[in-house]
Design an enzyme around this catalytic site. Structure first.
Site, PDB file in Angstrom:
ATOM      1  N   GLY A   8      -0.600  15.114  19.645  1.00  0.00           N
ATOM      2  CA  GLY A   8       0.948  15.297  19.968  1.00  0.00           C
ATOM      3  C   GLY A   8       1.390  16.868  19.675  1.00  0.00           C
ATOM      4  O   GLY A   8       1.363  17.341  18.841  1.00  0.00           O
ATOM      5  N   ALA A   9       2.027  16.992  20.870  1.00  0.00           N
ATOM      6  CA  ALA A   9       2.551  18.340  21.076  1.00  0.00           C
ATOM      7  C   ALA A   9       4.072  18.374  20.912  1.00  0.00           C
ATOM      8  O   ALA A   9       4.864  18.983  21.822  1.00  0.00           O
ATOM      9  CB  ALA A   9       1.992  19.210  22.183  1.00  0.00           C
ATOM     10  N   GLY A  10       4.507  17.966  19.959  1.00  0.00           N
ATOM     11  CA  GLY A  10       6.160  17.924  19.621  1.00  0.00           C
ATOM     12  C   GLY A  10       6.488  19.220  18.687  1.00  0.00           C
ATOM     13  O   GLY A  10       5.692  20.183  18.474  1.00  0.00           O
ATOM     14  N   TYR A  11       7.385  19.210  17.871  1.00  0.00           N
ATOM     15  CA  TYR A  11       7.598  20.134  17.094  1.00  0.00           C
ATOM     16  C   TYR A  11       6.665  20.585  15.955  1.00  0.00           C
ATOM     17  O   TYR A  11       6.306  21.495  15.932  1.00  0.00           O
ATOM     18  CB  TYR A  11       9.085  20.022  16.484  1.00  0.00           C
ATOM     19  CG  TYR A  11      10.378  19.960  17.399  1.00  0.00           C
ATOM     20  CD1 TYR A  11      10.872  21.049  17.652  1.00  0.00           C
ATOM     21  CD2 TYR A  11      10.393  18.757  18.176  1.00  0.00           C
ATOM     22  CE1 TYR A  11      11.904  20.982  18.700  1.00  0.00           C
ATOM     23  CE2 TYR A  11      11.754  18.755  18.857  1.00  0.00           C
ATOM     24  CZ  TYR A  11      12.361  19.977  19.234  1.00  0.00           C
ATOM     25  OH  TYR A  11      13.304  19.833  20.087  1.00  0.00           O
ATOM     26  N   ALA A  12       6.281  19.348  15.373  1.00  0.00           N
ATOM     27  CA  ALA A  12       5.060  19.513  14.151  1.00  0.00           C
ATOM     28  C   ALA A  12       3.863  20.019  14.668  1.00  0.00           C
ATOM     29  O   ALA A  12       3.369  20.994  14.418  1.00  0.00           O
ATOM     30  CB  ALA A  12       5.159  18.317  13.376  1.00  0.00           C
ATOM     31  N   LYS A  32       0.348  14.025  25.888  1.00  0.00           N
ATOM     32  CA  LYS A  32       0.545  13.225  27.069  1.00  0.00           C
ATOM     33  C   LYS A  32       0.847  13.973  28.287  1.00  0.00           C
ATOM     34  O   LYS A  32       0.369  13.854  29.442  1.00  0.00           O
ATOM     35  CB  LYS A  32       1.637  12.291  26.870  1.00  0.00           C
ATOM     36  CG  LYS A  32       1.483  10.831  26.183  1.00  0.00           C
ATOM     37  CD  LYS A  32       2.727   9.975  26.308  1.00  0.00           C
ATOM     38  CE  LYS A  32       2.717   8.950  25.426  1.00  0.00           C
ATOM     39  NZ  LYS A  32       3.710   8.419  25.158  1.00  0.00           N
ATOM     40  N   GLU A 162      25.694  13.085  20.417  1.00  0.00           N
ATOM     41  CA  GLU A 162      25.482  14.255  21.348  1.00  0.00           C
ATOM     42  C   GLU A 162      25.469  13.806  22.840  1.00  0.00           C
ATOM     43  O   GLU A 162      25.911  14.402  23.845  1.00  0.00           O
ATOM     44  CB  GLU A 162      24.132  15.023  20.998  1.00  0.00           C
ATOM     45  CG  GLU A 162      24.364  15.548  19.543  1.00  0.00           C
ATOM     46  CD  GLU A 162      23.257  16.591  19.443  1.00  0.00           C
ATOM     47  OE1 GLU A 162      22.015  16.299  19.385  1.00  0.00           O
ATOM     48  OE2 GLU A 162      23.531  17.661  19.143  1.00  0.00           O
ATOM     49  N   ASP A 290       7.852  13.242  12.564  1.00  0.00           N
ATOM     50  CA  ASP A 290       8.372  11.743  12.221  1.00  0.00           C
ATOM     51  C   ASP A 290       7.470  10.796  12.007  1.00  0.00           C
ATOM     52  O   ASP A 290       7.801   9.690  11.579  1.00  0.00           O
ATOM     53  CB  ASP A 290       9.067  11.385  13.722  1.00  0.00           C
ATOM     54  CG  ASP A 290      10.461  12.124  13.946  1.00  0.00           C
ATOM     55  OD1 ASP A 290      10.654  13.162  13.071  1.00  0.00           O
ATOM     56  OD2 ASP A 290      11.227  12.022  14.835  1.00  0.00           O
ATOM     57  N   ALA A 305      13.737  17.164  13.559  1.00  0.00           N
ATOM     58  CA  ALA A 305      13.226  18.403  14.240  1.00  0.00           C
ATOM     59  C   ALA A 305      12.839  19.612  13.096  1.00  0.00           C
ATOM     60  O   ALA A 305      12.076  20.229  13.103  1.00  0.00           O
ATOM     61  CB  ALA A 305      13.580  18.699  15.152  1.00  0.00           C
TER      62      ALA A 305
HETATM   63  C1  LIG Z   1      18.652  13.620  21.557  1.00  0.00           C
HETATM   64  C2  LIG Z   1      18.223  13.740  20.278  1.00  0.00           C
HETATM   65  C3  LIG Z   1      18.789  14.919  19.431  1.00  0.00           C
HETATM   66  C4  LIG Z   1      18.094  15.156  18.336  1.00  0.00           C
HETATM   67  N1  LIG Z   1      18.705  16.360  17.740  1.00  0.00           N
HETATM   68  C5  LIG Z   1      18.212  16.749  16.509  1.00  0.00           C
HETATM   69  C6  LIG Z   1      18.800  17.857  15.907  1.00  0.00           C
HETATM   70  O1  LIG Z   1      19.782  18.272  16.322  1.00  0.00           O
HETATM   71  N2  LIG Z   1      18.140  18.380  14.858  1.00  0.00           N
HETATM   72  C7  LIG Z   1      17.089  17.769  14.154  1.00  0.00           C
HETATM   73  O2  LIG Z   1      16.503  18.167  13.113  1.00  0.00           O
HETATM   74  N3  LIG Z   1      16.682  16.747  14.885  1.00  0.00           N
HETATM   75  C8  LIG Z   1      16.992  16.016  15.977  1.00  0.00           C
HETATM   76  N4  LIG Z   1      16.484  15.126  16.426  1.00  0.00           N
HETATM   77  C9  LIG Z   1      15.339  14.514  16.079  1.00  0.00           C
HETATM   78  C10 LIG Z   1      14.075  15.200  16.456  1.00  0.00           C
HETATM   79  O3  LIG Z   1      14.055  15.329  17.792  1.00  0.00           O
HETATM   80  C11 LIG Z   1      12.724  14.445  16.046  1.00  0.00           C
HETATM   81  O4  LIG Z   1      13.141  14.327  14.656  1.00  0.00           O
HETATM   82  C12 LIG Z   1      11.711  15.396  16.275  1.00  0.00           C
HETATM   83  O5  LIG Z   1      11.529  15.386  17.604  1.00  0.00           O
HETATM   84  C13 LIG Z   1      10.398  15.019  15.646  1.00  0.00           C
HETATM   85  O6  LIG Z   1       9.316  15.754  15.987  1.00  0.00           O
HETATM   86  P1  LIG Z   1       7.867  15.552  16.075  1.00  0.00           P
HETATM   87  O7  LIG Z   1       7.017  16.793  16.218  1.00  0.00           O
HETATM   88  O8  LIG Z   1       7.406  14.333  14.980  1.00  0.00           O
HETATM   89  O9  LIG Z   1       7.708  14.624  17.342  1.00  0.00           O
HETATM   90  P2  LIG Z   1       8.209  14.823  18.730  1.00  0.00           P
HETATM   91  O10 LIG Z   1       8.823  16.121  18.982  1.00  0.00           O
HETATM   92  O11 LIG Z   1       8.665  13.485  19.213  1.00  0.00           O
HETATM   93  O12 LIG Z   1       6.817  15.087  19.551  1.00  0.00           O
HETATM   94  C14 LIG Z   1       5.626  14.196  19.581  1.00  0.00           C
HETATM   95  C15 LIG Z   1       4.723  14.477  20.518  1.00  0.00           C
HETATM   96  O13 LIG Z   1       3.678  13.387  20.549  1.00  0.00           O
HETATM   97  C16 LIG Z   1       3.322  13.021  22.073  1.00  0.00           C
HETATM   98  N5  LIG Z   1       2.832  11.691  21.905  1.00  0.00           N
HETATM   99  C17 LIG Z   1       3.439  10.660  21.571  1.00  0.00           C
HETATM  100  N6  LIG Z   1       2.641   9.783  21.706  1.00  0.00           N
HETATM  101  C18 LIG Z   1       1.286  10.055  22.313  1.00  0.00           C
HETATM  102  C19 LIG Z   1       0.048   9.546  22.672  1.00  0.00           C
HETATM  103  N7  LIG Z   1      -0.021   8.422  22.295  1.00  0.00           N
HETATM  104  N8  LIG Z   1      -0.672  10.318  23.299  1.00  0.00           N
HETATM  105  C20 LIG Z   1      -0.717  11.681  23.199  1.00  0.00           C
HETATM  106  N9  LIG Z   1       0.694  12.384  22.898  1.00  0.00           N
HETATM  107  C21 LIG Z   1       1.559  11.551  22.380  1.00  0.00           C
HETATM  108  C22 LIG Z   1       4.656  13.274  22.678  1.00  0.00           C
HETATM  109  O14 LIG Z   1       4.436  13.284  24.106  1.00  0.00           O
HETATM  110  C23 LIG Z   1       5.443  14.459  22.051  1.00  0.00           C
HETATM  111  O15 LIG Z   1       4.915  15.626  22.948  1.00  0.00           O
HETATM  112  C24 LIG Z   1      17.192  14.687  17.832  1.00  0.00           C
HETATM  113  C25 LIG Z   1      16.443  13.879  18.636  1.00  0.00           C
HETATM  114  C26 LIG Z   1      16.870  13.217  19.648  1.00  0.00           C
HETATM  115  C27 LIG Z   1      16.394  12.019  20.560  1.00  0.00           C
END
Ligand SMILES: Cc1cc2nc3c(=O)[nH]c(=O)nc-3n(C[C@H](O)[C@H](O)[C@H](O)COP(=O)(O)OP(=O)(O)OC[C@H]3O[C@@H](n4cnc5c(N)ncnc54)[C@H](O)[C@@H]3O)c2cc1C
Length: 392
Positions: A8-12, A32, A162, A290, A305
Protein backbone atom coordinates in the site's frame (compact mmCIF):
# COMPACT_ATOMS: atom_id res chain seq x y z
CA UNK A 1 19.13 -11.14 1.69
CA UNK A 2 15.96 -10.68 3.78
CA UNK A 3 13.04 -9.40 1.76
CA UNK A 4 10.90 -6.49 2.97
CA UNK A 5 7.50 -6.00 1.36
CA UNK A 6 5.53 -2.78 1.83
CA UNK A 7 1.83 -3.19 1.00
CA UNK A 8 0.00 0.00 0.00
CA UNK A 9 1.39 3.36 -1.13
CA UNK A 10 -0.71 5.73 0.94
CA UNK A 11 0.61 8.18 3.50
CA UNK A 12 2.07 5.54 5.82
CA UNK A 13 3.39 3.31 3.01
CA UNK A 14 5.07 6.09 1.04
CA UNK A 15 6.69 7.58 4.13
CA UNK A 16 7.87 4.09 5.14
CA UNK A 17 9.29 3.49 1.66
CA UNK A 18 11.23 6.76 1.53
CA UNK A 19 12.59 6.07 5.02
CA UNK A 20 13.70 2.57 4.00
CA UNK A 21 15.58 4.21 1.13
CA UNK A 22 17.27 6.51 3.63
CA UNK A 23 18.20 3.43 5.71
CA UNK A 24 19.70 1.82 2.57
CA UNK A 25 17.32 -1.12 2.91
CA UNK A 26 16.12 -2.72 -0.33
CA UNK A 27 12.36 -3.35 -0.43
CA UNK A 28 9.43 -4.04 -2.72
CA UNK A 29 6.41 -1.74 -2.61
CA UNK A 30 3.13 -3.16 -3.91
CA UNK A 31 0.27 -0.82 -4.75
CA UNK A 32 -2.86 -0.98 -6.90
CA UNK A 33 -1.88 2.08 -8.92
CA UNK A 34 1.42 3.44 -10.25
CA UNK A 35 0.72 6.59 -8.28
CA UNK A 36 0.18 7.68 -4.69
CA UNK A 37 -3.10 9.58 -4.43
CA UNK A 38 -3.61 12.32 -1.88
CA UNK A 39 -6.52 10.84 0.05
CA UNK A 40 -7.04 13.96 2.16
CA UNK A 41 -7.80 15.90 -1.03
CA UNK A 42 -10.21 13.44 -2.63
CA UNK A 43 -13.18 15.66 -1.78
CA UNK A 44 -11.61 18.24 -4.09
CA UNK A 45 -11.38 15.68 -6.89
CA UNK A 46 -15.02 14.65 -6.26
CA UNK A 47 -16.11 18.28 -6.22
CA UNK A 48 -14.47 19.08 -9.53
CA UNK A 49 -11.91 21.57 -8.18
CA UNK A 50 -8.98 20.31 -10.27
CA UNK A 51 -8.28 17.50 -12.69
CA UNK A 52 -8.18 14.14 -10.84
CA UNK A 53 -4.62 13.24 -11.82
CA UNK A 54 -3.41 16.45 -10.22
CA UNK A 55 -4.11 14.75 -6.88
CA UNK A 56 -1.57 12.04 -7.57
CA UNK A 57 2.18 11.68 -7.26
CA UNK A 58 3.93 9.12 -9.47
CA UNK A 59 5.59 6.55 -7.22
CA UNK A 60 8.54 6.40 -9.62
CA UNK A 61 9.09 10.13 -9.06
CA UNK A 62 9.56 9.57 -5.33
CA UNK A 63 11.45 6.27 -5.10
CA UNK A 64 14.87 6.89 -6.54
CA UNK A 65 17.16 4.02 -5.54
CA UNK A 66 17.76 1.09 -7.92
CA UNK A 67 17.33 -1.24 -4.92
CA UNK A 68 13.74 -0.03 -4.42
CA UNK A 69 11.32 -2.14 -6.42
CA UNK A 70 7.78 -1.11 -7.26
CA UNK A 71 5.16 -3.67 -8.28
CA UNK A 72 1.77 -2.47 -9.49
CA UNK A 73 -0.62 -5.15 -8.29
CA UNK A 74 -3.58 -5.73 -6.01
CA UNK A 75 -3.05 -7.67 -2.80
CA UNK A 76 -5.72 -10.34 -2.36
CA UNK A 77 -4.64 -12.08 0.85
CA UNK A 78 -1.74 -12.67 3.21
CA UNK A 79 -0.57 -16.16 4.19
CA UNK A 80 1.33 -15.56 7.42
CA UNK A 81 2.26 -19.23 7.83
CA UNK A 82 4.00 -19.42 4.48
CA UNK A 83 5.09 -15.75 4.53
CA UNK A 84 3.53 -15.11 1.15
CA UNK A 85 1.37 -12.25 -0.09
CA UNK A 86 -1.09 -13.36 -2.76
CA UNK A 87 -1.69 -10.70 -5.39
CA UNK A 88 -3.87 -10.73 -8.50
CA UNK A 89 -0.72 -10.84 -10.64
CA UNK A 90 1.11 -13.53 -8.64
CA UNK A 91 2.64 -14.33 -5.26
CA UNK A 92 5.27 -12.35 -3.38
CA UNK A 93 7.33 -14.01 -0.65
CA UNK A 94 8.53 -11.94 2.28
CA UNK A 95 10.66 -12.06 5.38
CA UNK A 96 9.33 -8.80 6.80
CA UNK A 97 6.07 -7.10 5.99
CA UNK A 98 4.84 -3.53 6.38
CA UNK A 99 1.06 -3.35 5.96
CA UNK A 100 -0.34 0.08 5.10
CA UNK A 101 -3.33 -0.67 2.88
CA UNK A 102 -5.63 1.98 4.33
CA UNK A 103 -9.35 1.76 4.79
CA UNK A 104 -12.76 1.10 3.28
CA UNK A 105 -16.14 2.67 4.06
CA UNK A 106 -18.00 1.58 7.18
CA UNK A 107 -21.76 1.40 6.61
CA UNK A 108 -22.76 0.51 10.20
CA UNK A 109 -25.27 -2.00 8.88
CA UNK A 110 -27.59 0.70 7.47
CA UNK A 111 -29.77 -1.31 5.08
CA UNK A 112 -29.10 -0.51 1.43
CA UNK A 113 -26.40 2.09 2.14
CA UNK A 114 -23.55 0.11 0.62
CA UNK A 115 -25.53 -0.87 -2.47
CA UNK A 116 -27.24 2.45 -3.14
CA UNK A 117 -24.76 5.16 -2.23
CA UNK A 118 -21.43 6.36 -3.53
CA UNK A 119 -18.43 7.04 -1.31
CA UNK A 120 -15.03 8.69 -1.51
CA UNK A 121 -12.75 5.70 -1.02
CA UNK A 122 -10.04 6.33 -3.58
CA UNK A 123 -9.36 8.46 -6.62
CA UNK A 124 -11.54 6.30 -8.89
CA UNK A 125 -14.62 6.62 -6.66
CA UNK A 126 -14.01 10.36 -6.26
CA UNK A 127 -14.00 10.68 -10.05
CA UNK A 128 -17.20 8.58 -10.24
CA UNK A 129 -18.93 11.06 -7.92
CA UNK A 130 -17.77 14.01 -9.98
CA UNK A 131 -18.92 12.42 -13.26
CA UNK A 132 -22.21 11.27 -11.75
CA UNK A 133 -23.16 14.75 -10.50
CA UNK A 134 -22.34 16.25 -13.87
CA UNK A 135 -24.46 13.58 -15.61
CA UNK A 136 -27.36 14.35 -13.26
CA UNK A 137 -27.24 18.01 -14.30
CA UNK A 138 -27.25 16.98 -17.97
CA UNK A 139 -30.16 14.59 -17.43
CA UNK A 140 -32.17 17.32 -15.70
CA UNK A 141 -32.06 19.30 -18.94
CA UNK A 142 -33.69 16.35 -20.70
CA UNK A 143 -36.52 15.51 -18.27
CA UNK A 144 -36.77 18.46 -15.81
CA UNK A 145 -36.98 16.01 -12.92
CA UNK A 146 -35.90 17.92 -9.79
CA UNK A 147 -34.52 14.77 -8.19
CA UNK A 148 -31.48 15.00 -10.46
CA UNK A 149 -30.55 18.24 -8.73
CA UNK A 150 -30.82 16.89 -5.18
CA UNK A 151 -27.58 15.74 -3.57
CA UNK A 152 -27.54 14.02 -0.18
CA UNK A 153 -24.24 13.74 1.69
CA UNK A 154 -24.49 11.42 4.69
CA UNK A 155 -22.10 12.20 7.55
CA UNK A 156 -20.77 15.52 8.86
CA UNK A 157 -17.24 14.53 9.87
CA UNK A 158 -14.19 15.89 8.09
CA UNK A 159 -14.84 14.11 4.79
CA UNK A 160 -18.55 14.95 4.65
CA UNK A 161 -18.12 18.61 5.53
CA UNK A 162 -15.14 19.14 3.24
CA UNK A 163 -17.11 17.52 0.41
CA UNK A 164 -20.13 19.74 1.08
CA UNK A 165 -17.82 22.78 1.02
CA UNK A 166 -16.42 21.68 -2.31
CA UNK A 167 -19.88 21.07 -3.78
CA UNK A 168 -21.03 24.50 -2.58
CA UNK A 169 -18.27 26.00 -4.75
CA UNK A 170 -18.88 23.74 -7.74
CA UNK A 171 -22.69 23.88 -7.95
CA UNK A 172 -22.87 27.57 -9.03
CA UNK A 173 -20.39 26.80 -11.82
CA UNK A 174 -22.44 23.80 -12.96
CA UNK A 175 -25.59 25.94 -12.87
CA UNK A 176 -23.97 28.49 -15.18
CA UNK A 177 -22.62 25.75 -17.45
CA UNK A 178 -26.03 24.06 -17.82
CA UNK A 179 -28.13 27.22 -17.50
CA UNK A 180 -30.03 25.94 -14.46
CA UNK A 181 -31.19 28.32 -11.68
CA UNK A 182 -29.12 27.70 -8.54
CA UNK A 183 -32.30 27.77 -6.45
CA UNK A 184 -33.28 24.48 -8.11
CA UNK A 185 -30.34 22.62 -6.56
CA UNK A 186 -30.85 21.06 -3.12
CA UNK A 187 -27.66 20.04 -1.29
CA UNK A 188 -28.41 18.31 2.01
CA UNK A 189 -25.93 17.11 4.61
CA UNK A 190 -27.49 14.57 6.97
CA UNK A 191 -25.90 13.74 10.31
CA UNK A 192 -27.23 11.67 13.22
CA UNK A 193 -25.14 13.52 15.84
CA UNK A 194 -26.19 16.90 17.23
CA UNK A 195 -23.31 18.79 15.55
CA UNK A 196 -20.96 18.78 12.58
CA UNK A 197 -17.15 18.39 12.75
CA UNK A 198 -16.92 16.79 16.21
CA UNK A 199 -13.11 17.17 16.20
CA UNK A 200 -13.11 20.99 16.36
CA UNK A 201 -14.37 23.36 19.06
CA UNK A 202 -18.00 24.37 19.38
CA UNK A 203 -17.31 27.92 18.15
CA UNK A 204 -15.50 26.66 15.02
CA UNK A 205 -18.37 24.28 14.28
CA UNK A 206 -20.71 27.24 14.36
CA UNK A 207 -18.45 29.19 11.99
CA UNK A 208 -18.36 26.23 9.60
CA UNK A 209 -22.11 25.66 9.77
CA UNK A 210 -22.83 29.32 9.11
CA UNK A 211 -20.41 29.46 6.17
CA UNK A 212 -21.86 26.37 4.49
CA UNK A 213 -25.45 27.45 5.10
CA UNK A 214 -24.71 30.84 3.54
CA UNK A 215 -23.25 29.05 0.54
CA UNK A 216 -26.53 27.19 0.11
CA UNK A 217 -26.14 23.82 1.88
CA UNK A 218 -28.82 22.45 4.22
CA UNK A 219 -27.12 20.99 7.29
CA UNK A 220 -29.46 18.55 8.99
CA UNK A 221 -27.98 17.38 12.29
CA UNK A 222 -29.83 15.12 14.75
CA UNK A 223 -31.21 13.33 11.69
CA UNK A 224 -30.64 9.63 11.33
CA UNK A 225 -30.33 7.78 8.03
CA UNK A 226 -32.31 4.58 8.52
CA UNK A 227 -32.27 2.92 5.12
CA UNK A 228 -31.37 3.62 1.51
CA UNK A 229 -33.19 2.42 -1.59
CA UNK A 230 -32.09 3.30 -5.12
CA UNK A 231 -32.50 7.10 -5.30
CA UNK A 232 -34.26 7.34 -1.92
CA UNK A 233 -32.97 7.85 1.61
CA UNK A 234 -35.24 7.01 4.52
CA UNK A 235 -34.78 9.16 7.62
CA UNK A 236 -36.02 8.63 11.14
CA UNK A 237 -39.57 9.90 11.58
CA UNK A 238 -40.62 8.23 8.32
CA UNK A 239 -39.34 11.07 6.15
CA UNK A 240 -37.97 10.14 2.75
CA UNK A 241 -35.68 12.18 0.52
CA UNK A 242 -35.49 11.35 -3.17
CA UNK A 243 -32.12 12.26 -4.58
CA UNK A 244 -30.22 11.58 -7.79
CA UNK A 245 -26.95 11.63 -5.87
CA UNK A 246 -26.46 9.91 -2.51
CA UNK A 247 -22.97 9.96 -1.02
CA UNK A 248 -21.95 8.25 2.23
CA UNK A 249 -19.04 9.62 4.27
CA UNK A 250 -20.15 8.41 7.71
CA UNK A 251 -17.31 6.12 8.73
CA UNK A 252 -14.27 4.04 7.86
CA UNK A 253 -12.91 0.64 8.78
CA UNK A 254 -9.54 -0.92 8.09
CA UNK A 255 -8.79 -2.90 4.95
CA UNK A 256 -10.61 -6.26 5.43
CA UNK A 257 -7.50 -8.21 4.37
CA UNK A 258 -6.24 -7.81 7.96
CA UNK A 259 -9.23 -9.59 9.49
CA UNK A 260 -9.10 -12.26 6.81
CA UNK A 261 -5.40 -12.84 7.60
CA UNK A 262 -6.32 -13.64 11.21
CA UNK A 263 -4.81 -10.64 13.00
CA UNK A 264 -6.22 -9.53 16.34
CA UNK A 265 -8.48 -6.65 15.30
CA UNK A 266 -10.65 -4.01 16.97
CA UNK A 267 -14.29 -3.34 16.06
CA UNK A 268 -13.11 -1.27 13.07
CA UNK A 269 -10.98 -4.14 11.74
CA UNK A 270 -7.64 -2.53 12.65
CA UNK A 271 -4.85 -4.95 13.59
CA UNK A 272 -3.40 -4.60 17.07
CA UNK A 273 0.21 -3.42 17.27
CA UNK A 274 2.57 -2.83 20.18
CA UNK A 275 4.30 0.50 20.87
CA UNK A 276 6.76 -0.24 18.04
CA UNK A 277 3.92 -0.63 15.50
CA UNK A 278 4.76 -4.33 15.39
CA UNK A 279 1.89 -6.79 15.10
CA UNK A 280 1.07 -8.45 18.44
CA UNK A 281 0.40 -11.63 16.45
CA UNK A 282 3.49 -11.77 14.26
CA UNK A 283 6.81 -10.10 15.08
CA UNK A 284 7.93 -9.96 11.43
CA UNK A 285 4.96 -7.80 10.52
CA UNK A 286 4.65 -4.06 11.13
CA UNK A 287 1.36 -2.24 10.56
CA UNK A 288 0.64 1.45 10.13
CA UNK A 289 -1.84 4.13 9.13
CA UNK A 290 -5.55 3.33 9.16
CA UNK A 291 -4.74 -0.41 9.29
CA UNK A 292 -3.14 -0.15 12.75
CA UNK A 293 -4.86 -0.44 16.11
CA UNK A 294 -2.25 1.59 17.97
CA UNK A 295 -2.90 2.96 21.42
CA UNK A 296 -1.47 5.86 23.35
CA UNK A 297 -2.24 6.19 27.06
CA UNK A 298 -4.67 3.29 26.65
CA UNK A 299 -6.69 5.07 23.95
CA UNK A 300 -6.74 4.06 20.26
CA UNK A 301 -5.25 6.63 17.90
CA UNK A 302 -7.76 7.97 15.37
CA UNK A 303 -7.34 6.99 11.71
CA UNK A 304 -5.84 10.15 10.22
CA UNK A 305 -3.33 11.02 7.53
CA UNK A 306 -1.48 12.98 10.15
CA UNK A 307 -0.70 9.87 12.21
CA UNK A 308 -0.24 7.69 9.11
CA UNK A 309 2.45 10.10 7.86
CA UNK A 310 4.18 10.11 11.25
CA UNK A 311 4.04 6.32 11.46
CA UNK A 312 5.81 5.77 8.11
CA UNK A 313 9.39 6.50 9.24
CA UNK A 314 8.86 4.61 12.52
CA UNK A 315 7.65 1.54 10.60
CA UNK A 316 10.73 1.66 8.38
CA UNK A 317 13.18 2.29 11.19
CA UNK A 318 11.72 -0.43 13.38
CA UNK A 319 11.76 -3.03 10.61
CA UNK A 320 15.38 -2.11 9.94
CA UNK A 321 16.29 -2.30 13.65
CA UNK A 322 14.39 -5.54 14.19
CA UNK A 323 16.13 -7.18 11.21
CA UNK A 324 19.53 -6.19 12.53
CA UNK A 325 18.84 -7.02 16.18
CA UNK A 326 18.93 -3.36 17.21
CA UNK A 327 16.56 -1.71 19.73
CA UNK A 328 13.36 -0.31 18.22
CA UNK A 329 11.82 3.11 18.87
CA UNK A 330 8.30 3.48 20.28
CA UNK A 331 5.82 5.44 18.17
CA UNK A 332 4.62 8.69 19.66
CA UNK A 333 1.90 10.47 17.72
CA UNK A 334 1.89 14.26 17.71
CA UNK A 335 -1.52 15.76 17.13
CA UNK A 336 -0.77 19.00 15.31
CA UNK A 337 -4.44 19.84 14.88
CA UNK A 338 -7.20 19.47 12.32
CA UNK A 339 -8.02 21.67 9.36
CA UNK A 340 -11.25 21.40 7.39
CA UNK A 341 -11.63 23.21 4.09
CA UNK A 342 -15.04 24.74 3.36
CA UNK A 343 -14.46 25.11 -0.36
CA UNK A 344 -11.35 26.49 -1.99
CA UNK A 345 -11.16 29.83 -0.19
CA UNK A 346 -12.01 29.28 3.46
CA UNK A 347 -11.62 26.74 6.23
CA UNK A 348 -11.76 26.13 9.97
CA UNK A 349 -9.58 24.22 12.34
CA UNK A 350 -7.10 24.12 15.15
CA UNK A 351 -3.35 24.29 14.58
CA UNK A 352 -1.42 23.38 17.74
CA UNK A 353 -4.63 24.23 19.65
CA UNK A 354 -4.81 27.69 18.02
CA UNK A 355 -8.19 28.19 16.32
CA UNK A 356 -8.09 29.34 12.69
CA UNK A 357 -11.04 30.22 10.48
CA UNK A 358 -12.12 31.92 7.29
CA UNK A 359 -9.47 32.83 4.72
CA UNK A 360 -6.69 32.10 7.24
CA UNK A 361 -8.17 28.63 7.77
CA UNK A 362 -8.28 28.08 4.01
CA UNK A 363 -4.71 29.29 3.63
CA UNK A 364 -3.51 27.04 6.46
CA UNK A 365 -5.05 24.06 4.66
CA UNK A 366 -3.21 24.96 1.45
CA UNK A 367 0.08 25.36 3.33
CA UNK A 368 -0.42 21.92 4.92
CA UNK A 369 -0.47 20.45 1.38
CA UNK A 370 2.94 21.96 0.61
CA UNK A 371 4.27 20.70 3.94
CA UNK A 372 3.24 17.13 3.09
CA UNK A 373 4.73 17.27 -0.42
CA UNK A 374 7.96 18.51 1.11
CA UNK A 375 7.98 15.71 3.69
CA UNK A 376 7.38 13.12 1.00
CA UNK A 377 9.69 14.22 -1.78
CA UNK A 378 11.68 17.18 -0.51
CA UNK A 379 11.95 20.56 -2.21
CA UNK A 380 11.82 19.02 -5.68
CA UNK A 381 8.37 17.45 -5.23
CA UNK A 382 7.04 20.47 -3.35
CA UNK A 383 8.12 22.76 -6.20
CA UNK A 384 6.88 20.41 -8.95
CA UNK A 385 3.43 19.72 -7.46
CA UNK A 386 2.53 22.93 -5.61
CA UNK A 387 0.99 24.56 -8.69
CA UNK A 388 -1.10 21.48 -9.39
CA UNK A 389 -2.39 20.79 -5.90
CA UNK A 390 -2.43 24.10 -4.08
CA UNK A 391 -5.11 26.74 -4.59
CA UNK A 392 -3.15 30.00 -4.76
C1 LIG B 1 -11.88 13.34 1.76
C2 LIG B 1 -10.99 12.99 2.93
C3 LIG B 1 -10.40 14.02 3.65
C4 LIG B 1 -9.55 13.71 4.71
N1 LIG B 1 -8.95 14.74 5.38
C5 LIG B 1 -8.04 14.46 6.34
C6 LIG B 1 -7.32 15.53 6.97
O1 LIG B 1 -7.55 16.71 6.68
N2 LIG B 1 -6.40 15.19 7.91
C7 LIG B 1 -6.13 13.89 8.25
O2 LIG B 1 -5.25 13.66 9.09
N3 LIG B 1 -6.81 12.86 7.68
C8 LIG B 1 -7.75 13.11 6.74
N4 LIG B 1 -8.43 12.08 6.14
C9 LIG B 1 -8.15 10.69 6.55
C10 LIG B 1 -6.88 10.20 5.85
O3 LIG B 1 -6.99 10.39 4.47
C11 LIG B 1 -6.59 8.73 6.14
O4 LIG B 1 -6.51 8.57 7.53
C12 LIG B 1 -5.26 8.34 5.48
O5 LIG B 1 -5.38 8.35 4.08
C13 LIG B 1 -4.77 6.97 5.94
O6 LIG B 1 -3.53 6.74 5.35
P1 LIG B 1 -3.02 5.28 5.05
O7 LIG B 1 -1.60 5.40 4.63
O8 LIG B 1 -3.34 4.38 6.18
O9 LIG B 1 -3.93 4.75 3.85
P2 LIG B 1 -4.32 5.39 2.45
O10 LIG B 1 -3.84 6.77 2.33
O11 LIG B 1 -5.76 5.11 2.28
O12 LIG B 1 -3.49 4.50 1.42
C14 LIG B 1 -3.72 3.13 1.25
C15 LIG B 1 -3.03 2.70 -0.03
O13 LIG B 1 -3.12 1.28 -0.13
C16 LIG B 1 -3.54 0.94 -1.43
N5 LIG B 1 -4.26 -0.33 -1.36
C17 LIG B 1 -5.41 -0.57 -0.68
N6 LIG B 1 -5.77 -1.85 -0.84
C18 LIG B 1 -4.83 -2.42 -1.63
C19 LIG B 1 -4.66 -3.72 -2.15
N7 LIG B 1 -5.52 -4.70 -1.88
N8 LIG B 1 -3.58 -3.96 -2.94
C20 LIG B 1 -2.69 -2.98 -3.22
N9 LIG B 1 -2.81 -1.73 -2.75
C21 LIG B 1 -3.86 -1.45 -1.96
C22 LIG B 1 -4.43 2.09 -1.87
O14 LIG B 1 -4.56 2.13 -3.28
C23 LIG B 1 -3.65 3.27 -1.29
O15 LIG B 1 -2.65 3.68 -2.18
C24 LIG B 1 -9.31 12.35 5.07
C25 LIG B 1 -9.92 11.32 4.35
C26 LIG B 1 -10.75 11.63 3.29
C27 LIG B 1 -11.38 10.52 2.50
Amino acid sequence: MAKILVLGAGYAGMMAATSLERNNEPFTLINKHPYHYLTTLLHEAAGGRKEPMQYTVKIADVLRKPTSEFVQDEVVSIDREKKVVHCKGGDQAYDYLIITMGWISEYFGIPGMKENSMSIQNLDTAVEIRNHIEREFQTYLEDNDDRHLRIVVGGAGLTGIELVGELCDWIPKLCIQYNIPKSKVDLQNIEAMPSILPMVSESLREVAARALTEKGARLRTNTKLMKVDPGVVHLDGDETVEAGTIIWTGGVRANPILTEAGFTVDRRGRAKVNEFLQSVDDSNIFIGGDCAWAEEDGRPLPPTAQFATQMGPVLANNVTSFMHGQPMQPFQGHNLGTLASLGSEIGVGQMMSIPVKGVIGGLAKEVSKIKYLWQLGGVRLAVDKTNEVVHL
